[in-house]
Design a protein around this motif. Structure first.
Motif, mmCIF file in Angstrom:
data_model
loop_
_atom_site.group_PDB
_atom_site.id
_atom_site.type_symbol
_atom_site.label_atom_id
_atom_site.label_comp_id
_atom_site.label_asym_id
_atom_site.label_seq_id
_atom_site.Cartn_x
_atom_site.Cartn_y
_atom_site.Cartn_z
ATOM 1 N N ARG A 1 -26.810 2.653 12.024
ATOM 2 C CA ARG A 1 -27.043 1.049 11.572
ATOM 3 C C ARG A 1 -26.668 0.276 12.556
ATOM 4 N NH1 ARG A 1 -23.808 2.960 5.930
ATOM 5 N NH2 ARG A 1 -25.514 4.267 5.163
ATOM 6 N N GLY A 2 -26.043 0.451 13.817
ATOM 7 C CA GLY A 2 -25.545 -0.413 14.636
ATOM 8 C C GLY A 2 -24.662 -1.601 14.187
ATOM 9 N N LEU A 3 -24.600 -2.521 14.953
ATOM 10 C CA LEU A 3 -23.499 -3.503 14.809
ATOM 11 C C LEU A 3 -23.634 -4.271 13.454
ATOM 12 C CD1 LEU A 3 -21.208 -4.875 16.525
ATOM 13 C CD2 LEU A 3 -22.605 -6.598 17.315
ATOM 14 N N ARG A 4 -22.501 -4.505 12.794
ATOM 15 C CA ARG A 4 -22.317 -5.122 11.507
ATOM 16 C C ARG A 4 -21.123 -5.960 11.603
ATOM 17 N NH1 ARG A 4 -22.624 -0.660 6.984
ATOM 18 N NH2 ARG A 4 -23.109 -2.591 5.484
ATOM 19 N N GLY A 5 -20.997 -7.153 10.766
ATOM 20 C CA GLY A 5 -19.901 -7.776 10.835
ATOM 21 C C GLY A 5 -19.385 -8.599 9.541
ATOM 22 N N GLU A 6 -18.434 -9.348 9.650
ATOM 23 C CA GLU A 6 -17.828 -10.291 8.700
ATOM 24 C C GLU A 6 -17.140 -11.482 9.394
ATOM 25 O OE1 GLU A 6 -14.747 -8.472 6.382
ATOM 26 O OE2 GLU A 6 -14.333 -6.912 8.087
ATOM 27 N N ALA A 7 -17.175 -12.441 8.644
ATOM 28 C CA ALA A 7 -16.639 -13.681 9.081
ATOM 29 C C ALA A 7 -16.038 -14.373 7.823
ATOM 30 C CB ALA A 7 -17.041 -14.581 10.007
ATOM 31 N N SER A 8 -15.024 -15.273 8.007
ATOM 32 C CA SER A 8 -14.370 -16.210 6.816
ATOM 33 C C SER A 8 -13.720 -17.153 7.601
ATOM 34 C CB SER A 8 -13.417 -15.258 5.961
ATOM 35 O OG SER A 8 -12.367 -14.872 6.375
ATOM 36 N N TRP A 9 -13.531 -18.561 6.758
ATOM 37 C CA TRP A 9 -13.056 -19.534 7.299
ATOM 38 C C TRP A 9 -12.362 -20.349 6.291
ATOM 39 C CZ3 TRP A 9 -14.966 -24.447 10.155
ATOM 40 C CH2 TRP A 9 -14.138 -25.161 10.590
ATOM 41 N N GLN A 10 -11.192 -20.480 6.221
ATOM 42 C CA GLN A 10 -10.342 -21.540 5.239
ATOM 43 C C GLN A 10 -9.753 -22.604 5.834
ATOM 44 O OE1 GLN A 10 -9.578 -17.637 4.915
ATOM 45 N NE2 GLN A 10 -11.329 -17.676 3.768
ATOM 46 N N HIS A 11 -9.963 -23.714 5.461
ATOM 47 C CA HIS A 11 -9.348 -24.869 6.141
ATOM 48 C C HIS A 11 -9.297 -26.118 5.505
ATOM 49 C CE1 HIS A 11 -8.983 -27.866 9.532
ATOM 50 N NE2 HIS A 11 -9.651 -28.501 9.010
ATOM 51 N N ILE A 12 -7.913 -26.720 5.592
ATOM 52 C CA ILE A 12 -7.564 -27.920 4.644
ATOM 53 C C ILE A 12 -7.258 -28.837 5.736
ATOM 54 C CG2 ILE A 12 -6.080 -28.884 2.783
ATOM 55 C CD1 ILE A 12 -6.481 -26.076 1.475
ATOM 56 N N GLN A 13 -7.542 -30.065 5.693
ATOM 57 C CA GLN A 13 -6.806 -31.343 6.635
ATOM 58 C C GLN A 13 -6.905 -32.515 5.872
ATOM 59 O OE1 GLN A 13 -8.918 -31.845 10.105
ATOM 60 N NE2 GLN A 13 -7.347 -32.901 11.059
ATOM 61 N N GLU A 14 -5.820 -33.081 5.956
ATOM 62 C CA GLU A 14 -5.727 -34.473 5.528
ATOM 63 C C GLU A 14 -5.730 -35.485 6.988
ATOM 64 O OE1 GLU A 14 -5.798 -35.823 2.869
ATOM 65 O OE2 GLU A 14 -5.896 -33.843 1.684
ATOM 66 N N MET A 15 -6.911 -36.073 6.757
ATOM 67 C CA MET A 15 -7.113 -36.853 8.189
ATOM 68 C C MET A 15 -6.079 -38.215 8.281
ATOM 69 S SD MET A 15 -11.116 -35.508 8.364
ATOM 70 C CE MET A 15 -11.581 -36.759 9.788
ATOM 71 N N GLY A 16 -5.771 -38.918 7.499
ATOM 72 C CA GLY A 16 -5.257 -40.200 7.182
ATOM 73 C C GLY A 16 -6.257 -41.309 6.900
ATOM 74 N N HIS A 17 -5.788 -42.289 6.378
ATOM 75 C CA HIS A 17 -6.618 -43.331 6.058
ATOM 76 C C HIS A 17 -7.779 -43.050 4.982
ATOM 77 C CE1 HIS A 17 -4.647 -45.536 9.556
ATOM 78 N NE2 HIS A 17 -5.441 -44.450 10.022
ATOM 79 N N GLY A 18 -7.171 -41.865 4.023
ATOM 80 C CA GLY A 18 -7.971 -41.475 2.841
ATOM 81 C C GLY A 18 -9.019 -40.699 2.950
#
Length: 849
Positions: free
Chosen positions: A336-353
């Motif tokens: 079947r060859g190359l397989r994969g997975e990815a995930s990203w969780q990100h939270i950011q308060e950038m200021g000024h609302g």
């Protein structure tokens, strides 16, 4: 122990030192020696300090009953209640002999401790080894027969017994023993031929092991072996890499051997031993990156790759491709060859609302999760949803930009590459077209909070622009029925009234026709005007008027459309309350009746139809398109709905603590459309007035908790929903729990109503879905723990209703610094359960499956 060297130099100066004498050494360090008396014996070349001997420098302290120095042999011996403190490092021993030339120490009954949550000044006040042992927490305990201190915090140890875990004041009941170790306190330990012991029983051995001795030290974590019927034996070895105070990476290379072969029935009496259709075999690498650069930003990203050596599969059926595309042919052996997975969780308060957030998950193909995960519940997911948003919240507005992606994982189609039939199965290598899942690319939202308009009224506004489209196309190519099916068939009603499948030539034909969904741009406007006032002392009245206007543009056909309707809402609620005082406890009983009416007198325009022909019924993409009831021709209709509810609550207040032991809610939905004028006349005159009758009960008393929700469809005279849960949890690890859900597949009141309606359509479906989950946890007071969980589908007839059972048996100390658990999982259709184990150790990792 190297502090004994300055001491011996000081003792050579004079044999008649007083009880407490400071000495200035040539290197400038000051050493203070305190003892009941000090004796120098010239004939034996020996200096002895006896009675409460204490040696103190600027950063360390040594206590002992007696101390002896032999200049000729250049050895120092300390005996009797030996204690040493340097910063957060401490040691106790019965006796210690130190070679000043090699800086080696031979300890009897030596115990070396790394301390935390206690100051060095407090450690220095300890008068006995027991007091020193009990102070603060001890994340590292080390014993050894020969210890050589090569630097301030570096030791070479023979015959080491080692516990890198905080075990409180009690002696640890587990340890790691090794022939030799190189230890840097607070950083790492390198062990040669380590063996893990629980009490006196060896449970795991390795030729070499690197252990980080803090939460953020680069090094190998515990290996994770596992075995399952899905993937056979597997082994992973995590490597933790520190990238400064705020970043780290964990690399986890591993290998899966694959499950044993099984018998496949290929039809016409052909049986063949082949690998399982599901599962993996081959090497795998998973990378996890974590970051917390500031108090306002945090995130976690994973990226995994797998080179799967199992045979190729048809993404439509999940079975192997075969020679010449023959049903009984040999399975193609290509990987079947190359397989994969990815995930990203990100939270950011950038200021000024400003703020941003990402919740993303992605796999290379639709069956990746089912190949790796054997749990029944996790394998039932049909979509992976990913979102990313950027927003600004001010005092008078909210503005947001959102992108939402959905990955269809019902079938095995690849997400990044084109699926083709292999040449060995079909020389023409036709393309296998998968579903074109619609995404939100993007959605722009502007919401203006309610502002006062005059003295009583407030006005608000919400605007949303959204583009709904496949990721790499401008139409879905679903075919005649507007739904993608891997079989290429459409479901129609046969002559006998039963559903049957017919070929759908318009599906995946590459043309925008039939009931294909096209990429669509929509602007949704929703202004509203409301007020609230008291009706004497009896009730509060909240009227609202609003308008929803939607504008549509098709990106393929170029068609434009619009739909709009006014909406009026009236809510009347009240509250009756009474307090009952019993000693220091106050009970408050409240009765809260409410009536809500919602009226849409009619609709202008409509949702656009699918495909290239405008004569088809409207095609709805999401909850905004489906906000209203649908008429017999698929058109949107006006309505008059009502819901009557009565809620009772019993609250208990003792001191500052407030709990709610009991809450009961009863309600009835009504469709009063036939009694209200609508622009399209009597389209819904035959609709029943009574809709779902519902009730909800929540109870919590001590360790007991329970809840039940029931909905009764008055037209079908059937329970449309029954959900109940029960739990007993003493907060000390013992618990029993159960949950039961029974749902009608179509038409349950609030489960399938539009966002602008109060009640849903009456159900005529007889299809049901039922699931029972029950389990418990038990601790036996001697470190032993048991857990059990069962999943049951009562409506399953052809197979056993018992879908999955999980049994876990664990053991660990009360301090929680380690726990060993054996797990057995038996799934429907398996003769033998899958076995695994988890061994977790606080502060530096876990092994298991």
């Amino acid at each position: 122990m190297s502090l004994l060297l300055p001491l011996t130099l000081a003792l050579l100066v004079s044999a008649q030192t007083p009880a407490s004498t400071p000495f200035q050494l040539p290197n400038g360090e000051t050493v203070e020696v305190t003892a009941d008396h000090v004796v120098y014996e010239p004939d034996r070349q020996r200096v002895t300090a006896q009675g409460h001997t204490q040696v103190r420098t600027a950063g360390a302290l040594l206590r002992a009953d007696a101390l002896t120095y032999e200049p000729g042999a250049r050895k120092v011996s300390a005996t009797g209640n030996v204690m040493f403190v340097s910063g957060e490092f401490a040691a106790v021993a019965e006796a210690v002999t130190l070679d000043l030339e090699s800086n080696e120490a031979i300890a009897q009954g030596g115990l070396f401790m790394q301390k935390r949550n206690v100051t060095p000044e407090a450690l220095a006040t300890a008068q006995t080894p027991q007091q020193l042992r009990e102070m603060g927490e001890t994340p590292v305990l080390m014993r050894g027969t020969r210890i050589q201190r090569t630097d301030t915090h570096t030791f070479e140890v023979d015959g080491i017994a080692f516990t890198p875990c905080a075990c409180g004041k009690d002696a640890p009941d587990w340890r790691i023993e090794a022939q030799r170790a190189s230890v840097i306190t607070g950083e790492r330990a390198i062990l040669t031929w380590p063996v893990i012991y629980i009490h006196s029983v060896p449970v795991f051995a390795l030729p070499w092991l690197y252990l980080p001795l803090s939460d953020r030290r680069t090094g190998l974590l515990m290996p994770r072996p596992g075995i399952s019927s899905l993937n056979g034996f597997s082994i992973e070895q995590p490597l933790f890499i520190t990238l400064g105070r705020s970043y780290d990476v964990t690399l986890s290379p591993g290998y899966y051997t694959g499950a044993s072969k099984e018998t496949h029935d290929l039809g016409n009496g052909t049986l063949r031993e082949e690998p399982r259709y599901q599962g993996i075999r081959g090497p795998r690498l998973v990378t996890e990156f974590r970051y917390v650069p500031s108090v306002n930003t945090r995130g976690r990203a994973t990226l995994g790759f797998l080179y799967d050596l199992q045979p190729l599969r048809d993404p439509r059926t999940g079975a192997f491709f075969r020679q010449g595309n023959a049903p009984q042919g040999e399975a193609l052996t290509g990987a079947r060859g190359l397989r994969g997975e990815a995930s990203w969780q990100h939270i950011q308060e950038m200021g000024h609302g400003f703020s941003n957030r990402v919740e993303a998950s992605l796999v290379s193909d639709g069956v990746f999760t089912r190949d790796l995960v054997a749990d029944v519940v996790a394998r039932e997911n049909q979509y992976l949803r990913s979102t990313a948003s950027l927003s600004h919240r001010g005092e008078d507005h909210f503005a947001g930009l959102e992108v939402a992606l959905r990955q269809d994982i019902r079938w095995g189609y690849s997400f990044f590459r084109e699926d083709r039939v292999p040449a060995a199965a079909d020389p023409l290598r036709p393309v296998l077209q998968g579903p074109r899942t619609f995404q939100k690319l993007p959605a722009l939202t502007l919401s203006l909070p309610e502002r006062r308009l005059g003295e009583r009224w407030v006005v608000g506004m919400r605007m949303e622009f959204s583009r709904l489209s496949p990721l790499r196309s401008r139409f879905g190519d679903e075919g005649e029925d507007g739904r993608f099916e891997a079989s290429g068939l459409q479901t129609v009603t046969g002559p006998d009234g039963a559903p049957q499948g017919l070929p759908d030539p318009a599906q995946a034909n590459g043309r925008f026709d039939a009931s294909d969904r096209e990429a669509r741009d929509r602007l949704d406007l929703f202004p509203r005007l409301s007020t609230s006032f008291g009706w004497g002392p009896y009730a509060r009245v909240t009227p609202t008027v609003a308008l929803r206007q939607d504008l549509y543009a098709g990106e393929v056909s170029g068609r434009t459309a619009q739909r709009g309707y006014p909406l009026a809402d009236l809510q009347v609620d009240s509250e009756l309350a009474r307090n009952f005082v019993r000693g220091e406890t106050t009970f408050r009983h409240t009765l809260m009746p409410s009536v809500r009416l919602r009226y849409v007198p009619g609709v202008w325009g409509g949702v656009p139809p699918p495909g290239a022909s405008p004569g088809r019924p409207p095609q709805r993409y999401d909850e905004i398109d489906a906000a209203l009831p649908v008429g017999p021709e698929g058109e949107d209709e006006g309505f008059l709905h009502a819901v009557v509810e009565v809620t009772q609550s019993l609250q208990r207040k003792q001191g500052l603590a407030v709990t709610e032991p009991l809450r009961l809610q009863l309600g009835q939905g009504f469709d009063l459309t036939r009694y209200a004028p609508t622009w399209r006349g009597a389209g819904r005159q035959e609709a029943p007035v009574l809709r779902d009758t519902f009730g909800r009960l929540l109870a919590r008393v001590g360790i007991f908790g329970a809840g039940i929700l029931a909905r009764y469809d008055t037209r079908s005279t059937r329970v449309s929903q029954l959900s109940a849960d029960f739990s007993v949890d003493n907060g000390r690890g013992d618990a029993l729990y159960a949950r039961y859900d029974d749902l009608l597949a179509v038409g349950s009141d609030r489960l399938r109503r539009g966002i602008d309606t109060l009640v849903g359509p009456s159900s005529e479906s007889r299809a049901r879905a039922q699931l029972l989950t029950a389990g418990g946890r038990l601790t036996l007071g001697i470190g032993l723990g048991l857990r059990y969980e069962a999943l049951v589908q009562p409506l399953v007839k052809e197979q056993s209703p018992l879908t999955q059972q999980t049994l876990g048996v664990s053991y660990g100390p009360d301090c929680g610094c380690w726990r060993l658990e054996g797990v057995a999982t038996l799934r429907r259709g398996q003769n033998l359960p899958d076995f695994g184990f988890n061994f977790s150790v606080a502060s530096f990792g876990a092994l298991g499956s």
